[in-house]
Design a protein around this motif. Structure first.
Motif, mmCIF file in Angstrom:
data_model
loop_
_atom_site.group_PDB
_atom_site.id
_atom_site.type_symbol
_atom_site.label_atom_id
_atom_site.label_comp_id
_atom_site.label_asym_id
_atom_site.label_seq_id
_atom_site.Cartn_x
_atom_site.Cartn_y
_atom_site.Cartn_z
ATOM 1 N N PRO A 64 1.003 -1.396 -0.215
ATOM 2 C CA PRO A 64 0.103 -0.095 0.143
ATOM 3 C C PRO A 64 0.768 1.351 0.027
ATOM 4 O O PRO A 64 0.377 2.349 -0.670
ATOM 5 C CB PRO A 64 -0.799 -0.116 1.338
ATOM 6 N N SER A 65 1.918 1.467 0.676
ATOM 7 C CA SER A 65 2.723 2.576 0.871
ATOM 8 C C SER A 65 3.488 2.549 -0.384
ATOM 9 O O SER A 65 3.624 4.021 -0.978
ATOM 10 C CB SER A 65 3.722 2.524 2.014
ATOM 11 N N ALA A 66 3.960 1.861 -1.074
ATOM 12 C CA ALA A 66 4.684 1.713 -2.191
ATOM 13 C C ALA A 66 3.785 2.229 -3.354
ATOM 14 O O ALA A 66 4.097 3.147 -4.326
ATOM 15 C CB ALA A 66 5.383 0.468 -2.709
ATOM 16 N N ARG A 67 2.384 1.859 -3.413
ATOM 17 C CA ARG A 67 1.450 1.905 -4.487
ATOM 18 C C ARG A 67 1.218 3.684 -4.219
ATOM 19 O O ARG A 67 1.083 4.435 -5.240
ATOM 20 C CB ARG A 67 0.348 1.007 -4.309
ATOM 21 N N ALA A 68 1.002 3.970 -3.195
ATOM 22 C CA ALA A 68 0.758 5.446 -2.793
ATOM 23 C C ALA A 68 1.659 6.145 -3.449
ATOM 24 O O ALA A 68 1.341 7.418 -3.832
ATOM 25 C CB ALA A 68 0.718 5.346 -1.167
ATOM 26 N N VAL A 69 2.964 6.093 -3.084
ATOM 27 C CA VAL A 69 4.075 6.734 -3.666
ATOM 28 C C VAL A 69 4.029 6.919 -5.495
ATOM 29 O O VAL A 69 4.043 8.013 -5.928
ATOM 30 C CB VAL A 69 5.445 6.287 -3.276
ATOM 31 N N ALA A 70 3.646 5.906 -6.054
ATOM 32 C CA ALA A 70 3.663 5.695 -7.304
ATOM 33 C C ALA A 70 2.393 6.547 -7.934
ATOM 34 O O ALA A 70 2.356 7.286 -8.727
ATOM 35 C CB ALA A 70 3.429 4.289 -7.929
ATOM 36 N N GLU A 71 1.285 6.495 -7.163
ATOM 37 C CA GLU A 71 0.053 6.998 -7.652
ATOM 38 C C GLU A 71 0.266 8.733 -7.357
ATOM 39 O O GLU A 71 -0.058 9.266 -8.115
ATOM 40 C CB GLU A 71 -1.108 6.756 -6.483
ATOM 41 N N GLY A 72 0.918 8.816 -6.307
ATOM 42 C CA GLY A 72 1.004 10.388 -6.002
ATOM 43 C C GLY A 72 2.072 11.049 -7.176
ATOM 44 O O GLY A 72 2.109 12.405 -6.974
ATOM 45 N N LEU A 73 3.105 10.306 -7.610
ATOM 46 C CA LEU A 73 3.826 10.836 -8.648
ATOM 47 C C LEU A 73 3.550 10.716 -10.207
ATOM 48 O O LEU A 73 4.276 10.977 -10.897
ATOM 49 C CB LEU A 73 5.362 10.151 -8.503
ATOM 50 N N THR A 74 2.401 10.499 -10.229
ATOM 51 C CA THR A 74 1.890 10.185 -11.794
ATOM 52 C C THR A 74 1.798 11.679 -12.640
ATOM 53 O O THR A 74 1.882 11.517 -13.639
ATOM 54 C CB THR A 74 0.478 9.768 -11.537
ATOM 55 N N LYS A 75 1.910 12.762 -11.500
ATOM 56 C CA LYS A 75 1.920 14.046 -12.286
ATOM 57 C C LYS A 75 3.031 14.519 -13.107
ATOM 58 O O LYS A 75 3.098 15.283 -13.605
ATOM 59 C CB LYS A 75 1.296 15.247 -11.096
ATOM 60 N N MET A 76 4.245 13.589 -12.452
ATOM 61 C CA MET A 76 5.414 13.860 -12.905
ATOM 62 C C MET A 76 5.473 13.437 -14.294
ATOM 63 O O MET A 76 4.950 12.567 -14.964
ATOM 64 C CB MET A 76 6.694 13.004 -12.187
ATOM 65 N N THR A 77 6.666 14.133 -15.415
ATOM 66 C CA THR A 77 6.553 13.592 -16.639
ATOM 67 C C THR A 77 7.533 12.580 -16.716
ATOM 68 O O THR A 77 7.525 11.646 -17.805
ATOM 69 C CB THR A 77 7.277 14.822 -17.625
ATOM 70 N N ALA A 78 8.419 12.213 -15.940
ATOM 71 C CA ALA A 78 9.336 11.115 -16.130
ATOM 72 C C ALA A 78 8.499 9.642 -15.841
ATOM 73 O O ALA A 78 7.570 9.389 -14.804
ATOM 74 C CB ALA A 78 10.271 11.105 -14.709
ATOM 75 N N PRO A 79 8.865 8.731 -16.772
ATOM 76 C CA PRO A 79 7.981 7.536 -16.556
ATOM 77 C C PRO A 79 8.322 7.015 -15.252
ATOM 78 O O PRO A 79 9.476 6.713 -14.828
ATOM 79 C CB PRO A 79 8.565 6.897 -17.585
#
Length: 369
Positions: free
Chosen positions: A100-115
């Motif tokens: 859950p914590s790792a997924r939350a980080v990925a979800e929160g950074l989707t606004k970034m342009t970096a893949p």
């Protein structure tokens, strides 16, 4: 390509920005005690955003996330999309301390342009045969509820196993048992860099004794504690994950402290170490039988790499398998890899430093290029 790797723990976030072309670490750090009083950040996403600021947004070309549980849904590294992250959420209960914590980080950074690329601990074990990954439970448990062995620490096991094969000048039939001994602990049997069996199961709770996790136990224990001791399933889950293992046996999860108490004759610490070692030795013996022999035993991770005493205690019961280490080499090993084997050993014993961040950066580069 500069890859910023996030390695999310239950209360930590380790990060490293790696130039994946020349495999040089540009920056690294650790955000500790996340969500705890006096901790470095209130949640893992805030910790990740602080890491990005420390590294510099302009230096980040891609992001790699270590994800503990990929289940059968993700047998290989996968680019993070909205659909992928939605599917990933369905696996939260299989690794409740990490996913859950790792997924939350990925979800929160989707606004970034970096893949962003998700790299799964379970991927290395996609090669397991059904005989290795199936449990002897009703068929519908497997087909409808995905009850099976997945294995964990796969990125580490794959990295150190290949490193050991290269060091030994091995080949596609080289038989290796790798011991990832840290706060979490697991063993993996591999042939030629291909996983054959592993100690962790459907979740990271199965297998060896760990800092605060029980490892193997009779499943009826869970039924007994819910039906007769009045605990709820969540109570049992919390106890087996956070209040068992070394902590449950002697009240101390840190191996260094437990060994220190053992040296003073503390009976609880002595018993904890005895149980810890016995479980490892039993696993090694069973894996030698499954492999049909052994070329090398590999120690890695915090305890495996740094505890002379644990390595000595594990190996002293394995002489009949041809495993024998030199006490002086064990005390003074500094090289990577280090060969601890005595002159008369038939099996090589190695200490190999794991580098999950570098392994993840390699996989991110391979996925995106």
């Amino acid at each position: 390509m500069n890859v910023l790797v996030f390695n999310v723990g239950s209360t930590t976030l380790k990060y490293a920005c790696i130039d994946s072309e020349i495999e040089d670490t540009i920056a690294s750090g650790l955000v500790d005690r996340i969500g705890q009083p006096g901790g470095d950040a209130i949640n893992h996403l805030i910790a990740a955003e602080e890491a990005i600021q420390n590294v510099g947004l302009q230096n980040v070309h891609a992001i790699g996330h270590r994800i503990v549980q990929g289940g059968s849904l993700f047998p290989e590294p996968t680019i993070a999309t909205a659909e992928v992250l939605t599917r990933l959420k369905t696996l939260d209960t299989l690794a409740p301390l990490h996913n859950p914590s790792a997924r939350a980080v990925a979800e929160g950074l989707t606004k970034m342009t970096a893949p962003q690329v998700l790299v799964f601990d379970t991927s290395y074990f996609a090669s397991l045969s059904p005989a290795a990954y199936r449990y002897a439970v009703p068929e519908d448990w497997y087909s409808e509820h995905a009850v099976r062995r997945y294995g964990f620490h796969g990125t580490s096991h794959q990295f150190v196993t290949q490193k050991a094969i290269d060091f030994l000048g091995g080949h596609e039939q080289t038989k290796i048992i790798s011991l990832h001994l840290g706060g979490g602990a697991s063993a993996t049997a591999s042939i030629g860099g291909r996983a054959i069996d592993t100690s962790m199961g459907m979740t990271p709770l199965e297998g060896l004794v760990m800092a605060s996790r029980s490892g193997d136990l009779d499943p009826a224990v869970v039924l007994h504690m819910t039906e007769h001791a009045g605990l709820s399933p969540s109570d049992v889950r919390e106890a087996l994950n956070r209040r068992s293992g070394l902590f449950g046996l002697c009240g101390e999860p840190d191996m260094r402290a437990v060994l220190g108490r053992r040296q003073t004759g503390d009976p609880a610490a002595t018993l904890a170490i005895d149980i810890y070692i016995r479980r490892i030795v039993k696993t090694i013996g069973s894996y030698i039988a499954v492999l049909g022999g052994l070329d090398a035993l590999v120690f890695t991770a915090g305890v495996g790499q740094h505890s002379t005493e644990i390595r000595e205690m594990v190996c002293q019961s394995l002489g009949h398998f041809g495993i024998s280490i030199c006490p002086q080499k064990n005390e003074t090993c500094r090289d990577d890899p280090s060969d601890l084997s005595s002159k008369n050993a038939r099996v090589r014993t190695l200490v190999v430093a794991t580098n999950e961040e570098l392994a993840i950066a390699r996989l991110v580069r391979k996925t995106l290029l």
